[in-house]
Design an enzyme around this catalytic site. Structure first.
Site: not given
Ligand code: NDP
Length: 462
Positions: A43, A48, A51, A180, A184, A439, A444
């Site tokens: 984080c 976080c 980022k 995410y 982002e 307001h 709102e």
């Molecule tokens: P996520 O699980 O959110 O997303 C992973 C993405 O990668 C999905 O779209 C998935 O597709 C895709 N994917 C997985 N495997 C493959 C592959 N082999 N080839 C192509 N695409 C693939 O993971 P992130 O890495 O984005 O983030 C990890 C975690 O970190 C999140 O779950 C979140 O909890 C946390 N996080 C939170 C944030 C916040 O609170 N703002 C910011 C950043 C991270 P599919 O959808 O089809 O499975």
């Protein structure tokens, strides 16, 4: 406990580990934390916090452009990536010191070392070349970006860790993933002037969110100039003679970019730490298996946060740490509550959300009311920016309970935090209706959507 060096030994100095150590030490327990890299964990060091700083940096070009409608003439701006990275580093170092100090200030000890389990009560500190003993052991080693060995040329790719510290800002980047991190970073790089392509294997980005938000964010990102290619995956990545990267996509298209960033999920850090030797059970993804109280199959070894692969969010790890303290040290068994977690995606515009999406609500409830408002915020009347804000409440038609609240637009994350309270409390749409509006604000709308936009009865929109 007499006989052990410590009452609690924590492996991993991220948000969860530090919270548990600090609170246990404040209770008078003899506590130590080992961190092999930097205190603060994902984080603070490479997640976080940096980022969000980069999100702020990337928003300035829009602020400069929007200023014109308010009478300002802003001279042409220039951007210094190295300065942003250096300033980010300074802030991260400050926070890292605070994290360490928080443990030590509460009476805990800190070790800058990798820690490996020797047996259920002993930990070997690699940097110190010695073994210490503890009554209770908490593993909070977090996770890291998932690698993609199946992708030919994956060695040319970077992950979010490297993206924060690139020597040069690339002219063009391709980001693979639709979660995410991918969304982002696509917005960050685009805002900083990088030609950005997002490649996602599914039909629509941000799988776990309400479809309205997903579609609207997709449209807005495209309108800003971010190319979203889905459904698609990269087939190979090759370095070309100019030192740039060629990427072949599943549809046959080739992209040429300066960086390819993989954001395809995160995996738990559980390798080479002696877990198998001690007999700690691991799940399929390598995550530590825990019961509802975060206890592993070895009754004095516990695990919290991303290493358990439950919900990968900082506040969840901190909550799990507090529940662990109640259970292990206060004789008050407390299971973490993973229900109705508010969350934000710091895209541009932002997503803020809590509770059930429309699609999930329809699967569980026979009568669902949808309240939906899409409007241009007051700020954009004079700025002229063609960007809509979206607000949506998902309500159980029979009890009037608000099941989900979803926002796309400025400060959606801030609003999601506040909406988390009424949704957690199980308040009804009538409670929202009798709440006075503030307001003029965008928020709102949340208390002035009196009539449902539509209902969904037994899966049919009426
Ligand atoms: P996520 O699980 O959110 O997303 C992973 C993405 O990668 C999905 O779209 C998935 O597709 C895709 N994917 C997985 N495997 C493959 C592959 N082999 N080839 C192509 N695409 C693939 O993971 P992130 O890495 O984005 O983030 C990890 C975690 O970190 C999140 O779950 C979140 O909890 C946390 N996080 C939170 C944030 C916040 O609170 N703002 C910011 C950043 C991270 P599919 O959808 O089809 O499975």
């Amino acid at each position: 406990m007499a006989g052990y060096d410590y009452d609690l030994f924590v492996i991993g100095g991220g948000s969860g580990g530090v919270r548990a150590a600090r609170v246990a030490a404040a209770l008078g327990k003899r506590v130590a934390v080992a961190e092999e890299y930097r205190f603060g964990g994902t984080c603070v060091i490479r997640g976080c916090v940096p980022k969000k700083l980069y999100v702020y940096a990337s928003q300035f070009p829009e602020h400069f452009a929007d200023a014109a409608g308010y009478g300002w003439t802003v001279p042409e701006a220039s951007f210094d990536w190295q300065k942003l990275v250096a300033n980010k580093d300074k802030e991260i170092a400050r926070l890292e010191a605070i994290y360490k100090r928080n443990v030590e200030g509460s009476g805990g000890e800190t070790f800058h070392s990798r820690a490996v389990l020797v047996d259920r009560h002993s930990v070997y500190l690699v940097a110190e070349d010695r073994t210490v003993s503890a009554d209770q052991i908490l593993i909070a080693t977090g996770g890291r970006p998932a690698a993609h060995p199946a992708l030919s040329g994956h060695e040319h790719c970077i992950f979010s860790n490297e993206a924060f510290d690139l020597k040069e800002l690339p002219k063009a980047i391709m980001i693979e993933g639709g979660g995410y991190v991918a969304v982002e970073f696509a917005n960050i790089f685009h805002g900083l002037g990088v030609d950005t392509r997002l490649v996602y294997r599914g039909q629509e980005i941000l799988g776990r969110f309400d479809m309205d938000l997903r579609r609207s964010l997709h449209e807005t990102m495209e309108k800003k100039g971010i190319r979203i290619l889905c459904p698609a995956v990269s087939e190979w990545v090759r370095k070309n003679p100019e030192g740039r990267l060629d990427v072949l996509l599943s549809g046959g298209q080739t992209l040429t970019v300066d960086q390819v960033m993989l954001a395809i999920g995160r995996i738990p850090n559980t390798e080479n730490m002696g877990l198998e030797g001690v007999g700690v059970e691991l799940g399929k993804t390598g995550a530590i298996v825990v019961d509802q109280y975060s206890r592993t199959n070895i009754d004095n070894i516990w695990a919290i946060g991303d290493v358990t692969h439950r919900v990968q969010l900082t506040p969840v790890a901190i909550h799990e740490a507090m529940c662990f303290i109640e259970t292990a040290f206060k004789d008050n068994p407390t299971a973490p509550d993973h229900d109705t977690i508010p969350t934000a995606v710091f895209s541009q515009p932002e997503i803020g959300t809590v509770g059930l999406s429309e699609d999930d609500a329809i699967k569980r409830y026979p009568d669902v009311e949808i309240y939906r408002a899409s409007f241009r915020t007051m700020r954009h009347t004079l700025s002229g920016r063609d960007e809509k804000m979206l607000m949506k409440l998902v309500v159980d038609g029979s009890t009037r309970k608000v099941l989900g609240a979803h926002i796309l637009g400025p400060d959606a994350g801030e609003m999601a935090q506040l909406l988390g309270i009424p949704l957690k409390a199980g308040l009804t749409k009538d409670d929202f209706d009798r709440t006075m509006a503030v307001h003029p604000t965008a928020a709102e709308e949340l208390v002035t959507m009196y009539k449902p936009t539509y209902r969904v009865k037994n899966g049919e929109r009426v």
